[in-house]
Design an enzyme around this catalytic site. Structure first.
Site, PDB file in Angstrom:
ATOM      1  N   ARG A   1       0.906  -5.039  -5.738  1.00 44.54           N
ATOM      2  CA  ARG A   1       1.081  -6.325  -5.046  1.00 44.54           C
ATOM      3  C   ARG A   1       1.403  -7.308  -6.170  1.00 44.54           C
ATOM      4  NH1 ARG A   1      -0.551  -4.646   0.164  1.00 44.54           N
ATOM      5  NH2 ARG A   1      -2.164  -3.070  -0.025  1.00 44.54           N
TER       6      ARG A   1
ATOM      7  N   ASP B   1       2.368  -0.759  11.551  1.00 47.80           N
ATOM      8  CA  ASP B   1       2.283  -2.082  12.171  1.00 47.80           C
ATOM      9  C   ASP B   1       3.583  -2.886  12.085  1.00 47.80           C
ATOM     10  OD1 ASP B   1       2.207  -2.366   9.453  1.00 47.80           O
ATOM     11  OD2 ASP B   1       0.489  -3.718   9.392  1.00 47.80           O
TER      12      ASP B   1
ATOM     13  N   ASP C   1      -0.219   2.161   8.389  1.00 49.85           N
ATOM     14  CA  ASP C   1      -0.700   1.354   9.521  1.00 49.85           C
ATOM     15  C   ASP C   1       0.232   1.362  10.725  1.00 49.85           C
ATOM     16  OD1 ASP C   1      -2.912   0.658   8.071  1.00 49.85           O
ATOM     17  OD2 ASP C   1      -2.006  -1.168   7.252  1.00 49.85           O
TER      18      ASP C   1
ATOM     19  N   THR D   1       4.279   2.615   5.512  1.00 51.93           N
ATOM     20  CA  THR D   1       2.891   2.156   5.591  1.00 51.93           C
ATOM     21  C   THR D   1       2.158   3.018   6.613  1.00 51.93           C
ATOM     22  OG1 THR D   1       1.443   0.357   6.358  1.00 51.93           O
ATOM     23  CG2 THR D   1       3.700   0.277   7.116  1.00 51.93           C
TER      24      THR D   1
ATOM     25  N   GLY E   1       0.840  -1.207   0.000  1.00 62.88           N
ATOM     26  CA  GLY E   1       0.000   0.000   0.000  1.00 62.88           C
ATOM     27  C   GLY E   1       0.868   1.248   0.000  1.00 62.88           C
TER      28      GLY E   1
ATOM     29  N   ASP F   1       5.305  -4.936   5.806  1.00 60.15           N
ATOM     30  CA  ASP F   1       5.926  -6.208   6.205  1.00 60.15           C
ATOM     31  C   ASP F   1       5.905  -7.250   5.093  1.00 60.15           C
ATOM     32  OD1 ASP F   1       3.180  -6.357   6.467  1.00 60.15           O
ATOM     33  OD2 ASP F   1       3.242  -7.707   8.184  1.00 60.15           O
TER      34      ASP F   1
ATOM     35  N   ARG G   1      -6.750  -2.987   9.813  1.00 61.78           N
ATOM     36  CA  ARG G   1      -7.453  -4.275   9.831  1.00 61.78           C
ATOM     37  C   ARG G   1      -7.057  -5.115  11.031  1.00 61.78           C
ATOM     38  NH1 ARG G   1      -6.008  -6.322   4.190  1.00 61.78           N
ATOM     39  NH2 ARG G   1      -4.714  -4.496   4.373  1.00 61.78           N
TER      40      ARG G   1
END
Ligand code: ATP
Length: 320
Positions: A72, A130, A128, A126, A11, A103, A172
């Site tokens: 992707r 994360d 996120d 990213t 992303g 990741d 998510r």
């Protein structure tokens, strides 16, 4: 080392362009050649790449998205796809690869390093946030700022109409954006996947606020929890309050990067080049307590980033 390559994958996130600029300029500063690979690992496999010069990255620092485009790539998940990419490594004389992404992208880079030995450096990009091994990833700060701005706009209309607003933000599996934006935006409740919650408690808090004359309430929900629409439906059913749901969605991915992200992206991109020049084989650049660091990619990937429980508790205690 004479020639390195660079790609963005997964992303997109605001600040990727600033990082591309930093990698290209730092490499050229040290006399290296840089190949810009387009469309992530797809371009790596299909030889969709071009030599970058100082002008290739001019006028992009402030722009969201990524000039290299991202994708992707299912093909890169296969040994055949990676073998084709390795043919391009040989064909173009690539001696090191910088991967800006999440990741999944780092997993791909690590597998490629194991198979073909190409030195790879991951730069966390990213929204996120994360990725373990770094306090922050490029784009997170901008995404949080975007969400906070949205919350404050929604608060204006929520107050005027005496409504309860549910704002769904991205995340998510992790609630980093929700927690930061909810805390900064003064949300009454923040629902994140990492922490259990119960609707009774949320509804009680809403009722308490209503009884003492509160005109509006804001609930921030990470998308992975239940979905804003579902949360709004349950709260309306239990309290009878008029609930409105706003899903911020991809809005959080775009826009001009914040100053903090621009600085982080520049520092991380430059360090990625330094690491390749110093002989690193498969590191990820990170930031810890303000310092730019390097960690082994696989070590970072083996860990799960934990949410800050102190911040969670703070959010609860500030929204009594
Ligand atoms: P975001 O956090 O924004 O989702 P990401 O980098 O985690 O970004 P992914 O879609 O998980 O995004 O991964 C990007 C690409 O990395 C995949 O499409 C694939 O090409 C490659 N990749 C991921 N895992 C592997 C793997 N185990 N082996 C080879 N390639 C992989």
């Amino acid at each position: 080392m004479q020639r390195i390559a660079l790609l963005t994958s997964g992303g997109d996130s605001p600040g990727m362009n600033a990082c591309i600029r930093a990698v290209a300029r730092k490499a050229i500063y040290h006399g290296l050649e840089v190949m810009g690979i387009k469309r992530g690992f797809n371009g790596f496999i299909e030889a969709d790449m071009y030599p970058m010069n100082l002008g290739s990255v001019a006028g992009i620092i402030h722009r969201g998205g990524t000039i290299l485009h991202t994708a992707r790539s299912d093909h890169f998940m296969t040994p055949e796809g990676r073998a084709k990419a390795n043919e391009n490594v040989k064909r173009f004389g690539i001696q090191g690869l910088v991967v800006i992404g999440g990741d999944g992208s780092f997993r791909g880079a690590s597998v490629f390093h194991q198979e073909y030995g190409l030195p790879v450096i991951g730069v966390p990009g990213t929204i996120d946030n994360d990725i373990a091994g770094t306090d922050q990833s490029i784009g997170f700060d901008t995404a949080v700022n975007t969400a906070v701005e949205a919350i404050s706009k929604i608060r204006d209309t929520a107050t005027s109409h005496e409504r309860t607003f549910i704002i769904e933000v991205m995340g998510r599996h992790f609630g980093f954006i929700a927690l930061a934006a909810g805390l900064a935006g003064g949300a009454e409740s923040i629902l994140v996947p990492e922490c259990p919650f119960n609707y009774d408690e949320i509804c009680e808090r809403l009722m308490r606020g209503y009884k003492r004359g509160k005109l509006h309430s804001i609930i921030v929900v990470a998308e992975g929890v239940a979905g804003g629409i579902e949360v709004g439906r349950i709260i309306k059913e239990r309290t009878g309050f008029d609930t409105k749901v706003t899903i911020l969605g991809h809005l959080q991915r775009g826009g001009m990067p914040s100053a903090a992200d621009l600085i982080l992206a520049s520092r991380m991109g430059a360090r990625a080049v330094e690491l390749l020049m110093a002989g690193s084989k498969k590191d990820m650049v990170g930031v810890k307590a303000g310092e730019i660091i390097a960690v082994d990619i696989d070590e970072a990937l083996s860990q799960t980033k934990a949410i800050d429980t102190e911040m969670c508790n703070l959010a609860v205690s500030l929204s009594i």
